[in-house]
Design a protein around this motif. Structure first.
Motif: not given
Length: 142
Positions: A17-18, A65-69, A113-121, A137-138
């Motif tokens: 993702t960018g 950015y590596n999206a981890g999937i 594509e679309g919403r993505w969030v890095d849940v790293r912690d 809300i983003s």
């Protein structure tokens, strides 16, 4: 992801993702066919500046950015079994991915594509569970 994986003879697919803070994860570089050329895990600001000077990071182009999937062929395990702890004290999958690249395995990229969030912690996860995020809300970047 499966469609991208089956487009050619790939050893894996890496999602990206960018617009994310690449110092928190993997910074990916791709060729014209959006196949992975290079991966830098959690680059420091100094490394980012060096990548700019050397032409890896170009103005007006996204930092992927590596999206981890991922999707990988079992050949990945040949490289994960050799992992050593990084200078950060972590066993990093990106080291195994770099090993695949060094052994001439082809890895395809795929933009999320679309919403993505890095849940790293846990803090990011807690914010996602709040009412604000449930309302669509983003989350804040970084």
């Amino acid at each position: 992801m499966v469609h991208r994986f089956n487009e050619d003879y790939f050893s894996g697919v890496i999602t990206v993702t960018g617009g994310e803070d690449v110092t928190k994860g993997g910074l990916n570089f791709f060729d014209e066919q959006f196949c992975l050329k290079r991966l830098v895990e959690k680059p420091s600001l100094e490394q980012i500046e060096e990548l700019r000077r050397k032409g890896w990071i170009k103005p007006n182009e996204p930092a992927w950015y590596n999206a981890g999937i991922y999707v990988f062929k079992p050949s990945l395990f040949e490289f994960t079994e050799k992992l050593q702890k990084s200078p950060r004290g972590e066993y990093e999958l990106t080291d195994a991915i770099s090993g695949l690249l060094a052994s001439k395995h082809r890895l395809a990229g795929l933009k999320i594509e679309g919403r993505w969030v890095d849940v790293r912690d846990p803090e990011v996860l807690a914010r996602l569970e709040s009412d604000d995020y449930g309302a669509g809300i983003s989350p804040p970047e970084g």
